[in-house]
Design an enzyme around this catalytic site. Structure first.
Site, PDB file in Angstrom:
ATOM      1  N   ASP A  10      45.810  36.916  37.478  1.00 30.26           N
ATOM      2  CA  ASP A  10      45.951  36.553  38.853  1.00 30.26           C
ATOM      3  C   ASP A  10      46.179  34.947  38.999  1.00 30.26           C
ATOM      4  OD1 ASP A  10      43.537  35.409  38.343  1.00 30.26           O
ATOM      5  OD2 ASP A  10      42.066  36.643  39.917  1.00 30.26           O
ATOM      6  N   HIS A  11      45.846  34.407  40.082  1.00 26.23           N
ATOM      7  CA  HIS A  11      46.217  32.881  40.111  1.00 26.23           C
ATOM      8  C   HIS A  11      45.150  31.980  39.376  1.00 26.23           C
ATOM      9  CE1 HIS A  11      43.452  34.563  43.285  1.00 26.23           C
ATOM     10  NE2 HIS A  11      42.619  33.264  43.271  1.00 26.23           N
ATOM     11  N   CYS A  67      42.207  36.452  34.354  1.00 23.64           N
ATOM     12  CA  CYS A  67      41.578  35.947  35.855  1.00 23.64           C
ATOM     13  C   CYS A  67      40.702  34.959  35.699  1.00 23.64           C
ATOM     14  CB  CYS A  67      41.224  37.194  36.833  1.00 23.64           C
ATOM     15  SG  CYS A  67      39.530  37.865  36.132  1.00 23.64           S
ATOM     16  N   GLY A  68      40.016  34.537  36.738  1.00 27.51           N
ATOM     17  CA  GLY A  68      39.019  33.345  36.489  1.00 27.51           C
ATOM     18  C   GLY A  68      38.084  33.401  35.531  1.00 27.51           C
ATOM     19  N   THR A  69      37.016  34.530  35.586  1.00 29.32           N
ATOM     20  CA  THR A  69      36.252  35.130  34.799  1.00 29.32           C
ATOM     21  C   THR A  69      36.541  36.014  33.810  1.00 29.32           C
ATOM     22  OG1 THR A  69      35.414  36.760  36.224  1.00 29.32           O
ATOM     23  CG2 THR A  69      34.438  34.545  36.497  1.00 29.32           C
ATOM     24  N   GLY A  70      37.641  36.679  34.218  1.00 27.00           N
ATOM     25  CA  GLY A  70      37.977  37.903  33.104  1.00 27.00           C
ATOM     26  C   GLY A  70      37.149  39.124  33.390  1.00 27.00           C
ATOM     27  N   ILE A  71      36.230  39.277  34.505  1.00 26.39           N
ATOM     28  CA  ILE A  71      35.375  40.111  34.863  1.00 26.39           C
ATOM     29  C   ILE A  71      36.180  41.160  35.648  1.00 26.39           C
ATOM     30  CG2 ILE A  71      33.303  41.003  35.892  1.00 26.39           C
ATOM     31  CD1 ILE A  71      31.872  38.324  34.894  1.00 26.39           C
ATOM     32  N   GLY A  72      36.624  40.522  36.855  1.00 24.85           N
ATOM     33  CA  GLY A  72      37.262  41.752  37.897  1.00 24.85           C
ATOM     34  C   GLY A  72      38.306  42.167  37.235  1.00 24.85           C
ATOM     35  N   HIS A 100      36.328  47.885  16.078  1.00 21.52           N
ATOM     36  CA  HIS A 100      35.227  48.708  16.610  1.00 21.52           C
ATOM     37  C   HIS A 100      35.824  49.583  17.596  1.00 21.52           C
ATOM     38  CE1 HIS A 100      31.588  46.898  14.502  1.00 21.52           C
ATOM     39  NE2 HIS A 100      32.407  46.955  13.824  1.00 21.52           N
ATOM     40  N   ARG A 134      34.026  55.702  10.910  1.00 19.83           N
ATOM     41  CA  ARG A 134      32.793  56.085  12.004  1.00 19.83           C
ATOM     42  C   ARG A 134      33.235  55.789  13.562  1.00 19.83           C
ATOM     43  NH1 ARG A 134      31.294  51.207  10.094  1.00 19.83           N
ATOM     44  NH2 ARG A 134      30.413  49.572  11.597  1.00 19.83           N
ATOM     45  N   HIS A 135      34.298  54.875  13.594  1.00 21.09           N
ATOM     46  CA  HIS A 135      34.531  54.350  15.064  1.00 21.09           C
ATOM     47  C   HIS A 135      35.472  55.277  15.736  1.00 21.09           C
ATOM     48  CE1 HIS A 135      32.618  50.807  14.103  1.00 21.09           C
ATOM     49  NE2 HIS A 135      33.306  50.553  13.100  1.00 21.09           N
TER      50      HIS A 135
HETATM   51  C1  RB5 Z   1      39.734  34.570  41.931  1.00 20.29           C
HETATM   52  O1  RB5 Z   1      39.264  33.526  42.869  1.00 20.29           O
HETATM   53  C2  RB5 Z   1      38.766  35.208  40.967  1.00 20.29           C
HETATM   54  O2  RB5 Z   1      37.663  35.654  41.842  1.00 20.29           O
HETATM   55  C3  RB5 Z   1      39.293  36.076  39.888  1.00 20.29           C
HETATM   56  O3  RB5 Z   1      40.190  35.071  39.231  1.00 20.29           O
HETATM   57  C4  RB5 Z   1      38.243  36.681  38.895  1.00 20.29           C
HETATM   58  O4  RB5 Z   1      37.362  35.578  38.493  1.00 20.29           O
HETATM   59  C5  RB5 Z   1      37.459  37.865  39.256  1.00 20.29           C
HETATM   60  O5  RB5 Z   1      36.585  38.560  38.563  1.00 20.29           O
END
Ligand code: RB5
Length: 143
Positions: A10-11, A67-72, A100, A134-135
């Site tokens: 993403d951006h 992405c910003g955090t990688g989480i989303g 693993h 095992r994996h």
């Molecule tokens: C975008 O602003 C931000 O929410 C996205 O890059 C990411 O961090 C979401 O998990």
């Protein structure tokens, strides 16, 4: 080492993606850049979906999502059955997600790790084999 790698971001991940595309090409690998390529705000699930499609139809064997955090973008990617996306913050997690979990997608948070750590994660991710043993049964249970 895997020859063709698809990348999407993403951006929040545009700059890091551009850097990693350059690195891959310099290393003699093929990079399939699925965007986004500007700072305009976009929705990360759309880019996770693009990458999932590229792995499904065989355009690439491995993927990188940013992405910003990688989480989303990792949550979105893991909704696809054929994707095992691992959000990594260092070389150890990048190695273990291959050994693993047989992860086929490396996820990076451009706002939480620096470019040199990201590069190191990518290098380890691409050069580490699944450990098997095992994996195998555990990964099979992921569906
Ligand atoms: C975008 O602003 C931000 O929410 C996205 O890059 C990411 O961090 C979401 O998990």
């Amino acid at each position: 080492m895997t020859q063709t790698v698809a990348l999407a971001a993403d951006h929040g991940g545009v700059e890091l993606k551009a850097l990693l595309v350059k690195d891959l090409v310099a290393a003699g690998l093929s990079a399939v850049d699925l965007g986004t390529n500007s700072a305009d705000s976009v929705d990360y699930p759309d880019y996770a979906d693009r990458l999932a499609a590229a792995l499904k139809d065989g355009r690439a064997a491995r993927g990188i999502l940013i992405c910003g955090t990688g989480i989303g973008i990792s949550i979105a990617a893991n909704r696809h059955k054929h994707i095992r996306a691992a959000l990594c913050h260092d070389e150890t997690t990048a190695r273990l997600c291959r050994e693993h979990n047989d992860a086929n997608v490396l996820v990076l948070g451009a706002r939480v790790i620096g470019p040199e750590v990201a590069r190191a994660c990518l290098n380890v991710f691409l050069s580490t084999k699944f450990g098997g043993g095992r994996h195998i049964a555990r990964v099979a249970k992921l569906g």
